[in-house]
Design a protein around this motif. Structure first.
Motif, mmCIF file in Angstrom:
data_model
loop_
_atom_site.group_PDB
_atom_site.id
_atom_site.type_symbol
_atom_site.label_atom_id
_atom_site.label_comp_id
_atom_site.label_asym_id
_atom_site.label_seq_id
_atom_site.Cartn_x
_atom_site.Cartn_y
_atom_site.Cartn_z
ATOM 1 N N LYS A 43 0.857 -1.409 0.090
ATOM 2 C CA LYS A 43 -0.072 -0.110 -0.072
ATOM 3 C C LYS A 43 1.010 1.126 -0.119
ATOM 4 O O LYS A 43 0.257 2.505 -0.279
ATOM 5 C CB LYS A 43 -0.954 -0.074 1.201
ATOM 6 C CG LYS A 43 -1.949 -1.158 1.266
ATOM 7 C CD LYS A 43 -3.143 -0.513 0.435
ATOM 8 C CE LYS A 43 -4.475 -1.640 0.761
ATOM 9 N NZ LYS A 43 -5.465 -0.990 0.255
ATOM 10 N N GLY A 44 2.154 1.179 0.184
ATOM 11 C CA GLY A 44 2.923 2.110 0.228
ATOM 12 C C GLY A 44 2.984 3.110 1.573
ATOM 13 O O GLY A 44 2.930 4.333 1.454
ATOM 14 N N VAL A 45 2.544 2.170 2.741
ATOM 15 C CA VAL A 45 2.434 3.188 3.753
ATOM 16 C C VAL A 45 3.509 2.731 4.920
ATOM 17 O O VAL A 45 3.954 1.778 4.958
ATOM 18 C CB VAL A 45 0.736 3.192 4.574
ATOM 19 C CG1 VAL A 45 -0.188 3.600 3.466
ATOM 20 C CG2 VAL A 45 0.533 1.717 4.899
ATOM 21 N N TYR A 46 3.572 3.579 5.940
ATOM 22 C CA TYR A 46 4.496 3.272 6.854
ATOM 23 C C TYR A 46 3.817 3.284 8.315
ATOM 24 O O TYR A 46 3.106 4.309 8.639
ATOM 25 C CB TYR A 46 5.632 4.429 7.010
ATOM 26 C CG TYR A 46 6.085 4.864 5.650
ATOM 27 C CD1 TYR A 46 7.511 4.202 5.499
ATOM 28 C CD2 TYR A 46 5.821 5.447 4.626
ATOM 29 C CE1 TYR A 46 8.340 4.321 4.357
ATOM 30 C CE2 TYR A 46 6.514 5.797 3.632
ATOM 31 C CZ TYR A 46 7.659 5.277 3.263
ATOM 32 O OH TYR A 46 8.350 5.413 2.163
ATOM 33 N N VAL A 47 3.997 2.019 8.947
ATOM 34 C CA VAL A 47 3.483 1.978 10.292
ATOM 35 C C VAL A 47 4.875 1.906 11.256
ATOM 36 O O VAL A 47 5.711 1.135 11.016
ATOM 37 C CB VAL A 47 2.818 0.468 10.244
ATOM 38 C CG1 VAL A 47 2.251 0.191 11.840
ATOM 39 C CG2 VAL A 47 1.983 0.307 9.270
ATOM 40 N N VAL A 48 4.683 2.981 11.923
ATOM 41 C CA VAL A 48 5.963 3.125 12.856
ATOM 42 C C VAL A 48 5.521 2.999 14.377
ATOM 43 O O VAL A 48 4.737 3.871 14.740
ATOM 44 C CB VAL A 48 6.564 4.407 12.604
ATOM 45 C CG1 VAL A 48 8.162 4.602 13.221
ATOM 46 C CG2 VAL A 48 6.880 4.728 11.031
ATOM 47 N N GLY A 49 5.900 1.997 14.968
ATOM 48 C CA GLY A 49 5.497 1.968 16.421
ATOM 49 C C GLY A 49 6.663 2.745 17.211
ATOM 50 O O GLY A 49 7.639 3.038 16.812
ATOM 51 N N SER A 50 6.465 2.513 18.611
ATOM 52 C CA SER A 50 7.239 3.095 19.757
ATOM 53 C C SER A 50 7.792 4.417 19.499
ATOM 54 O O SER A 50 8.893 4.925 19.646
ATOM 55 C CB SER A 50 8.379 1.936 20.039
ATOM 56 O OG SER A 50 9.069 1.437 18.785
ATOM 57 N N CYS A 51 6.965 5.197 19.252
ATOM 58 C CA CYS A 51 7.387 6.490 18.824
ATOM 59 C C CYS A 51 7.005 7.662 19.893
ATOM 60 O O CYS A 51 6.747 8.769 19.761
ATOM 61 C CB CYS A 51 6.640 7.152 17.523
ATOM 62 S SG CYS A 51 7.000 6.576 16.074
#
Length: 328
Positions: A43-51
């Motif tokens: 999908k070209g999306v970014y899932v960034v945890g622990s921010c």
């Protein structure tokens, strides 16, 4: 996040929206990587945890230390110190529950990691000595313990990504927290042993989550910290790095350069965490050209290593600085 986080990630990925969170739960973070990394890339999306406080200061702090060393950084230890004012410290019991359920479910985290099949991160340079769980630090003149949060696992994921995808030299990492004197150690050991005993049983977990204030010695409560407690609290994370000077082969001989850096900021859970989260969100939106080429589920350092996130944080009160660059 263990109980309520996944539907948000799933909805974001399905609908083509990038997503950040402030989770400090390795099982959730790595579970989302296993389930959604490929879909997010498609999908070209970014899932960034622990921010949040877990784990932007640690993860970006290691990268900052690497960038400030003239040469090749091969190992870093971080020491977290939290200072409180006359009103003391306060933390909401949501963090307490994360610790209770995380420790109770440790075996499933190991299974999850086997399922992911992580490539081992090679050790470059002198091997970082593993410290005991409890030790005395002459630098801080305080007792220290291993940091029990997600920093170690998040930094390792970042270093694995940077090594495999960008051929960077991986940095070994150890995370610790300063405790204070002997009185603090005795109090912590008593509470820790009781916690570890109760967390193994369903009945014990119910007790721990029902009476967080009692079992945490007053630190965790259902009310969370007061405004005065937040105003009087701050954190400092000190990084001791070592490596090899420019032109020296890190695979040969002992490290010959050292560096000390610092990340400091306001109260970690409720002031520094939203600062980190909002600036991470702005980096996703405004530094898009500097993000990894393909979407996916990333740790903060993997997603933001080439962005202006550290500059943004510096302007908002979470400050990165070099303390010293002693040559050995």
């Amino acid at each position: 996040y263990r109980f309520f986080g996944e539907p948000v990630v799933e909805a974001c990925v399905e609908n083509g929206a990038s997503c950040i969170d402030i989770s400090g739960e390795p099982q959730f973070l790595e579970g989302m990587y296993l389930k959604y990394n490929e879909k997010a890339a498609e999908k070209g999306v970014y899932v960034v945890g622990s921010c949040g406080f877990d784990s932007i200061p640690a993860d970006m702090g290691v990268l900052y230390t690497r960038d400030k060393l003239k040469g090749t950084l091969t190992a870093v230890e971080s020491f977290l110190s939290v200072k409180s004012g006359p009103e003391g410290l306060g933390v909401h019991d949501g963090t307490w529950k994360s610790a209770v359920y995380g420790l109770a479910d440790e075996d499933n985290l190991k299974k999850l990691r086997r399922q992911i099949g992580y490539a081992p991160v090679p050790v470059v340079g002198a091997k970082l000595k593993k410290r005991g769980f409890l030790f005395y630090s002459p630098e801080f003149k305080e007792y220290c313990i291993t940091f029990m949060g997600s920093d170690g696992s998040v930094v390792k994921r970042t270093q694995r990504y940077l090594h495999t995808e960008l051929q960077h030299t991986p940095v070994q990492y150890g995370a610790y927290v300063t405790l204070g004197g002997l009185g603090s150690v005795i109090k912590l050991m008593f509470m820790g042993m009781l916690f570890l005993l109760l967390v193994k049983f369903n009945f014990g977990r119910k007790l721990l989550t029902k009476y967080p204030k009692f079992f945490s010695g007053g630190y965790f409560s259902k009310e969370g910290p007061t405004q005065k407690q937040m105003d009087g609290t701050s954190f400092t994370m000190t990084f001791f790095g070592e490596g090899y000077s420019e032109g020296q082969d890190p695979q040969k001989g002992k490290p010959n350069v050292k560096i000390c850096t610092e990340v400091k900021g306001p109260e970690p859970g409720y002031i520094a965490t939203p600062i980190a989260m909002v600036q991470a969100g702005l980096s996703l939106l405004e530094d898009a050209a500097s993000l990894p080429k393909r979407g996916g589920v990333y740790s903060p350092g993997a997603a933001f290593s080439k962005t202006k996130l550290i500059d943004r944080l510096n302007k908002r009160g979470v400050e990165f600085s070099v303390i010293s660059k002693p040559e050995v």
